[in-house]
Design a protein around this motif. Structure first.
Motif, PDB file in Angstrom:
ATOM      1  N   SER A 282      11.253  -6.521  -5.977  1.00  0.00           N
ATOM      2  CA  SER A 282      12.043  -5.291  -5.978  1.00  0.00           C
ATOM      3  C   SER A 282      11.534  -4.314  -4.927  1.00  0.00           C
ATOM      4  CB  SER A 282      11.999  -4.627  -7.355  1.00  0.00           C
ATOM      5  OG  SER A 282      12.538  -5.478  -8.345  1.00  0.00           O
ATOM      6  N   LEU A 283      10.216  -4.248  -4.807  1.00  0.00           N
ATOM      7  CA  LEU A 283       9.605  -3.352  -3.820  1.00  0.00           C
ATOM      8  C   LEU A 283      10.045  -3.716  -2.404  1.00  0.00           C
ATOM      9  CD1 LEU A 283       7.451  -1.230  -2.909  1.00  0.00           C
ATOM     10  CD2 LEU A 283       5.799  -3.110  -2.907  1.00  0.00           C
ATOM     11  N   TYR A 284       9.922  -5.004  -2.054  1.00  0.00           N
ATOM     12  CA  TYR A 284      10.234  -5.405  -0.681  1.00  0.00           C
ATOM     13  C   TYR A 284      11.733  -5.418  -0.405  1.00  0.00           C
ATOM     14  CZ  TYR A 284       5.328  -6.526  -0.196  1.00  0.00           C
ATOM     15  OH  TYR A 284       3.961  -6.438  -0.146  1.00  0.00           O
ATOM     16  N   ARG A 285      12.534  -5.632  -1.453  1.00  0.00           N
ATOM     17  CA  ARG A 285      13.985  -5.566  -1.216  1.00  0.00           C
ATOM     18  C   ARG A 285      14.389  -4.179  -0.738  1.00  0.00           C
ATOM     19  NH1 ARG A 285      17.933  -5.027   0.470  1.00  0.00           N
ATOM     20  NH2 ARG A 285      20.011  -5.855  -0.003  1.00  0.00           N
ATOM     21  N   LYS A 286      13.702  -3.162  -1.229  1.00  0.00           N
ATOM     22  CA  LYS A 286      13.996  -1.796  -0.800  1.00  0.00           C
ATOM     23  C   LYS A 286      13.529  -1.538   0.637  1.00  0.00           C
ATOM     24  CE  LYS A 286      13.586   0.099  -5.480  1.00  0.00           C
ATOM     25  NZ  LYS A 286      12.762   0.977  -6.371  1.00  0.00           N
ATOM     26  N   LEU A 287      12.639  -2.385   1.132  1.00  0.00           N
ATOM     27  CA  LEU A 287      12.118  -2.210   2.489  1.00  0.00           C
ATOM     28  C   LEU A 287      12.868  -3.045   3.515  1.00  0.00           C
ATOM     29  CD1 LEU A 287       8.254  -2.040   1.850  1.00  0.00           C
ATOM     30  CD2 LEU A 287       9.915  -0.171   2.001  1.00  0.00           C
TER      31      LEU A 287
ATOM     32  N   LYS B 233       2.873  -0.795  -9.179  1.00  0.00           N
ATOM     33  CA  LYS B 233       3.471  -0.805 -10.513  1.00  0.00           C
ATOM     34  C   LYS B 233       4.796  -1.560 -10.508  1.00  0.00           C
ATOM     35  CE  LYS B 233       1.360   3.593 -11.842  1.00  0.00           C
ATOM     36  NZ  LYS B 233       1.605   5.004 -12.273  1.00  0.00           N
ATOM     37  N   GLU B 234       5.479  -1.524  -9.380  1.00  0.00           N
ATOM     38  CA  GLU B 234       6.792  -2.148  -9.271  1.00  0.00           C
ATOM     39  C   GLU B 234       6.672  -3.635  -8.974  1.00  0.00           C
ATOM     40  OE1 GLU B 234      11.000  -1.225  -6.894  1.00  0.00           O
ATOM     41  OE2 GLU B 234       9.137  -0.233  -6.331  1.00  0.00           O
ATOM     42  N   ASP B 235       7.607  -4.422  -9.454  1.00  0.00           N
ATOM     43  CA  ASP B 235       7.685  -5.834  -9.119  1.00  0.00           C
ATOM     44  C   ASP B 235       7.758  -5.999  -7.601  1.00  0.00           C
ATOM     45  OD1 ASP B 235       8.492  -8.752  -9.676  1.00  0.00           O
ATOM     46  OD2 ASP B 235      10.185  -7.985  -8.500  1.00  0.00           O
ATOM     47  N   LEU B 236       6.982  -6.949  -7.066  1.00  0.00           N
ATOM     48  CA  LEU B 236       6.905  -7.087  -5.612  1.00  0.00           C
ATOM     49  C   LEU B 236       8.262  -7.380  -4.973  1.00  0.00           C
ATOM     50  CD1 LEU B 236       3.577  -9.073  -5.004  1.00  0.00           C
ATOM     51  CD2 LEU B 236       4.064  -6.696  -4.420  1.00  0.00           C
TER      52      LEU B 236
ATOM     53  N   ASN C 298       0.812  -1.215   0.000  1.00  0.00           N
ATOM     54  CA  ASN C 298       0.000   0.000   0.000  1.00  0.00           C
ATOM     55  C   ASN C 298       0.848   1.268   0.000  1.00  0.00           C
ATOM     56  OD1 ASN C 298      -2.875  -0.737  -0.007  1.00  0.00           O
ATOM     57  ND2 ASN C 298      -2.362  -1.859   1.847  1.00  0.00           N
ATOM     58  N   GLY C 299       2.167   1.113  -0.242  1.00  0.00           N
ATOM     59  CA  GLY C 299       3.024   2.276  -0.403  1.00  0.00           C
ATOM     60  C   GLY C 299       3.579   2.875   0.866  1.00  0.00           C
ATOM     61  N   VAL C 300       3.498   2.155   2.002  1.00  0.00           N
ATOM     62  CA  VAL C 300       4.044   2.658   3.259  1.00  0.00           C
ATOM     63  C   VAL C 300       5.508   2.242   3.358  1.00  0.00           C
ATOM     64  CG1 VAL C 300       3.863   2.616   5.775  1.00  0.00           C
ATOM     65  CG2 VAL C 300       1.791   2.521   4.370  1.00  0.00           C
ATOM     66  N   ASN C 301       6.397   3.212   3.451  1.00  0.00           N
ATOM     67  CA  ASN C 301       7.838   2.930   3.394  1.00  0.00           C
ATOM     68  C   ASN C 301       8.468   2.853   4.786  1.00  0.00           C
ATOM     69  OD1 ASN C 301       7.898   2.813   0.580  1.00  0.00           O
ATOM     70  ND2 ASN C 301       8.169   5.015   0.408  1.00  0.00           N
TER      71      ASN C 301
ATOM     72  N   ASP D  58       9.006 -14.568   1.744  1.00  0.00           N
ATOM     73  CA  ASP D  58       7.729 -14.543   2.455  1.00  0.00           C
ATOM     74  C   ASP D  58       7.085 -13.159   2.434  1.00  0.00           C
ATOM     75  OD1 ASP D  58       7.509 -17.257   3.076  1.00  0.00           O
ATOM     76  OD2 ASP D  58       8.865 -17.063   4.775  1.00  0.00           O
ATOM     77  N   LEU D  59       7.879 -12.115   2.335  1.00  0.00           N
ATOM     78  CA  LEU D  59       7.304 -10.784   2.121  1.00  0.00           C
ATOM     79  C   LEU D  59       6.545 -10.737   0.804  1.00  0.00           C
ATOM     80  CD1 LEU D  59      10.203  -8.448   3.325  1.00  0.00           C
ATOM     81  CD2 LEU D  59       7.889  -8.506   4.272  1.00  0.00           C
ATOM     82  N   VAL D  60       7.118 -11.338  -0.230  1.00  0.00           N
ATOM     83  CA  VAL D  60       6.452 -11.375  -1.529  1.00  0.00           C
ATOM     84  C   VAL D  60       5.146 -12.162  -1.436  1.00  0.00           C
ATOM     85  CG1 VAL D  60       6.630 -12.199  -3.907  1.00  0.00           C
ATOM     86  CG2 VAL D  60       8.586 -11.084  -2.828  1.00  0.00           C
ATOM     87  N   LEU D  61       5.171 -13.308  -0.733  1.00  0.00           N
ATOM     88  CA  LEU D  61       3.947 -14.089  -0.546  1.00  0.00           C
ATOM     89  C   LEU D  61       2.884 -13.278   0.194  1.00  0.00           C
ATOM     90  CD1 LEU D  61       5.258 -17.646   0.416  1.00  0.00           C
ATOM     91  CD2 LEU D  61       4.031 -16.999  -1.665  1.00  0.00           C
ATOM     92  N   ASN D  62       3.316 -12.533   1.213  1.00  0.00           N
ATOM     93  CA  ASN D  62       2.379 -11.701   1.967  1.00  0.00           C
ATOM     94  C   ASN D  62       1.766 -10.620   1.092  1.00  0.00           C
ATOM     95  OD1 ASN D  62       2.128 -12.014   5.090  1.00  0.00           O
ATOM     96  ND2 ASN D  62       4.249 -12.546   4.677  1.00  0.00           N
ATOM     97  N   GLY D  63       2.615  -9.972   0.293  1.00  0.00           N
ATOM     98  CA  GLY D  63       2.111  -8.926  -0.579  1.00  0.00           C
ATOM     99  C   GLY D  63       1.127  -9.467  -1.600  1.00  0.00           C
ATOM    100  N   ASP D  64       1.439 -10.622  -2.165  1.00  0.00           N
ATOM    101  CA  ASP D  64       0.557 -11.246  -3.140  1.00  0.00           C
ATOM    102  C   ASP D  64      -0.781 -11.614  -2.500  1.00  0.00           C
ATOM    103  OD1 ASP D  64       0.371 -12.333  -5.903  1.00  0.00           O
ATOM    104  OD2 ASP D  64       0.065 -14.222  -4.840  1.00  0.00           O
ATOM    105  N   TRP D  65      -0.713 -12.126  -1.259  1.00  0.00           N
ATOM    106  CA  TRP D  65      -1.946 -12.445  -0.534  1.00  0.00           C
ATOM    107  C   TRP D  65      -2.782 -11.195  -0.307  1.00  0.00           C
ATOM    108  CZ3 TRP D  65      -2.582 -10.419   4.515  1.00  0.00           C
ATOM    109  CH2 TRP D  65      -3.808 -10.729   5.099  1.00  0.00           C
ATOM    110  N   ALA D  66      -2.147 -10.102   0.144  1.00  0.00           N
ATOM    111  CA  ALA D  66      -2.878  -8.870   0.433  1.00  0.00           C
ATOM    112  C   ALA D  66      -3.587  -8.349  -0.815  1.00  0.00           C
ATOM    113  CB  ALA D  66      -1.912  -7.812   0.972  1.00  0.00           C
ATOM    114  N   ILE D  67      -2.937  -8.460  -1.958  1.00  0.00           N
ATOM    115  CA  ILE D  67      -3.529  -7.999  -3.215  1.00  0.00           C
ATOM    116  C   ILE D  67      -4.734  -8.856  -3.593  1.00  0.00           C
ATOM    117  CG2 ILE D  67      -3.121  -7.799  -5.701  1.00  0.00           C
ATOM    118  CD1 ILE D  67      -0.151  -7.114  -4.875  1.00  0.00           C
ATOM    119  N   HIS D  68      -4.585 -10.175  -3.517  1.00  0.00           N
ATOM    120  CA  HIS D  68      -5.688 -11.064  -3.882  1.00  0.00           C
ATOM    121  C   HIS D  68      -6.830 -11.035  -2.862  1.00  0.00           C
ATOM    122  CE1 HIS D  68      -2.668 -12.737  -6.682  1.00  0.00           C
ATOM    123  NE2 HIS D  68      -3.727 -13.071  -7.396  1.00  0.00           N
ATOM    124  N   ALA D  69      -6.517 -10.641  -1.626  1.00  0.00           N
ATOM    125  CA  ALA D  69      -7.562 -10.531  -0.601  1.00  0.00           C
ATOM    126  C   ALA D  69      -8.282  -9.189  -0.674  1.00  0.00           C
ATOM    127  CB  ALA D  69      -6.944 -10.717   0.787  1.00  0.00           C
ATOM    128  N   GLY D  70      -7.859  -8.342  -1.602  1.00  0.00           N
ATOM    129  CA  GLY D  70      -8.496  -7.037  -1.757  1.00  0.00           C
ATOM    130  C   GLY D  70      -8.058  -6.016  -0.725  1.00  0.00           C
TER     131      GLY D  70
END
Length: 333
Positions: free
Chosen positions: A311-316, A306-309, A96-99, A288-300
Motif C-alpha cells: 500500500s505504501l509503495y502503490r502511493k509512490l 506502520k502501513e503495509d509495504l 524511511n518516509g520520503v515521499n 520489486d519495490l516491496v522486495l526492496n523495502g523488505d530488504w532495507a528493513i531486514h538490512a537495518g
C-alpha cells in the motif's frame, strides 16, 4: 502607424481586430534534471541529447551523478525537479518516509549489474566471495543487487565485508589493495576488465533473473507532481519520444549514448543488449519495490512502517501522467 490604424489594417487583411488573437511566444519552463551515469540510462540520455524537452515547452539543465541515489539526493535537496534513479533507491527512501514518487519506468534489466573480482584473491567462483571485502555504494541498487546475488550462492551480506565506495570509484578501488571485488554496473565491470587485464574477472550470474530485476525510473517530489501535473506529463511524453527514437534508430542511439558515457560503441552495444527498454508502470515494478523495502528493513537501513509495504509503495507510483499520454502502458493494479 498608430495602434488604431494598425487594427484597421488587420481588419482589412481579414486577420481580425482582436489583438489577443495574435499568437505570442511563451517562455519555456526551466527545470533541472538530476541524471545517473551508464548505458542503462539511455532513454533519458536521448531525451537530453535530442532535446525532446523543448517540444514540451521545457528547457532542461542536467546535473550528472555517479549513482541513482546521488541523483535522488539532489532532488531531495531541492536542486532538481526530476531525478533518474532505481527502484532500490525509492524502496529504501519510501520505507524511511520520503515521499518522492515514480512517474515512469523506462528500462529494466537483470544483467546490468555485475560482480567483478580480483583473480589473485582466490575468487574463482561466487561462493568464494565469503569473507572478502566487496566495494559498492551503500544504499544504492548495487547494495541491493549484491544481497540478491549472494543469495544465489547460499551467502548473505553478513558473510562479506562491505566497503562503501562511490560508483565512479569502484574501478580504481579494485585496482588497489583495499578491496577484493566490487558490485556495480555493467559498464564499470567492462572497464575494470579492460583496465586490469588478467587481474579482474566478472563472476557468473546464472539464474540472477530469478531473484533480481532492476527498474530504472524517472522520479519527482510529491509537491511537483501535485502542483505541476502538466510538467510531469511533458516529461513522460519526452521519454516516450526518446523510446521511439531508440527503436527506430538504434545504431544512432548507441552512438549518442557512447559519446555521452565516453564508452566505446561496442561496449555500449553490449550494455544495450542487457536492457529491456519500455516506458511503463506495471505490477512487476510494484512487486520489486516491496522486495526492496523488505530488504532495507531486514538490512537495518529502515524501520518497518506502520502501513503495509504494498500500500505504501502503490502511493509512490504516480500513474496519471502516463495514463493521460499512453494509457495502455499502465497495467498497475
Amino acid at each position: 502607424m498608430d495602434r488604431r490604424g494598425f487594427v484597421r489594417t488587420l481588419g482589412a487583411l481579414g486577420i481580425g481586430a482582436n489583438l489577443n488573437l495574435i499568437p505570442t511566444a511563451h517562455a519555456a519552463q526551466k527545470i533541472v534534471v538530476a541524471e545517473s551515469q551508464g548505458s542503462s540510462w539511455a532513454i533519458p540520455y536521448l531525451v537530453s541529447s535530442k532535446d525532446y524537452w523543448r517540444p514540451q515547452g521545457i528547457e532542461a539543465t542536467t546535473l550528472a551523478f555517479t549513482s541513482g541515489r546521488l541523483a535522488f539526493d539532489a532532488v531531495q535537496a531541492g536542486k532538481a525537479q526530476f531525478a533518474t534513479t532505481t527502484d532500490s533507491v525509492i524502496g529504501l527512501a519510501g520505507a524511511n518516509g520520503v515521499n518522492t514518487v515514480i512517474v515512469a519506468e523506462f528500462t529494466r534489466l537483470s544483467s546490468g549489474m555485475v560482480v567483478a573480482a580480483r583473480t589473485d584473491r582466490g575468487i574463482d567462483t561466487p561462493a568464494q566471495l565469503k569473507g572478502k571485502r566487496i566495494a559498492t555504494p551503500l544504499g544504492t541498487s548495487g547494495h541491493y543487487f549484491l544481497s540478491r546475488y549472494l543469495s544465489l550462492w547460499g551467502l548473505s551480506l553478513k558473510d562479506v565485508t562491505l566497503v562503501n565506495v562511490g560508483g565512479g570509484d569502484v574501478v580504481s578501488a579494485i585496482g588497489k589493495n583495499g578491496v577484493d571485488a566490487f558490485a556495480w554496473g555493467f559498464d564499470s565491470g567492462q572497464k575494470a576488465v579492460g583496465d586490469y587485464p588478467g587481474l579482474v574477472r566478472l563472476l557468473p550470474d546464472t539464474g540472477l533473473e530469478k531473484v533480481f530485476v532492476s527498474h530504472y525510473v524517472l522520479t519527482a517530489p510529491e509537491a511537483v507532481v501535485r502542483q505541476q501535473p502538466k510538467l510531469v506529463e511533458g516529461a513522460v511524453r519526452a521519454l516516450l519520444t526518446a523510446e521511439q527514437f531508440y527503436r527506430e534508430h538504434t545504431q544512432d542511439a548507441v552512438a549518442l549514448v557512447a559519446a555521452r558515457t565516453k564508452t566505446s560503441v561496442a561496449a555500449t552495444q553490449a550494455g544495450f543488449d542487457t536492457m529491456q527498454v519500455g516506458v511503463r508502470l506495471d505490477n512487476r515494478l510494484l512487486d520489486d519495490l516491496v522486495l526492496n523495502g523488505d530488504w532495507a528493513i531486514h538490512a537495518g537501513l529502515a524501520q518497518h512502517p506502520k502501513e503495509d509495504l504494498r500500500s505504501l509503495y502503490r502511493k509512490l507510483v504516480y500513474t496519471d501522467a502516463l495514463k493521460a499520454v499512453a494509457p495502455e502502458r499502465v497495467t498497475l493494479s
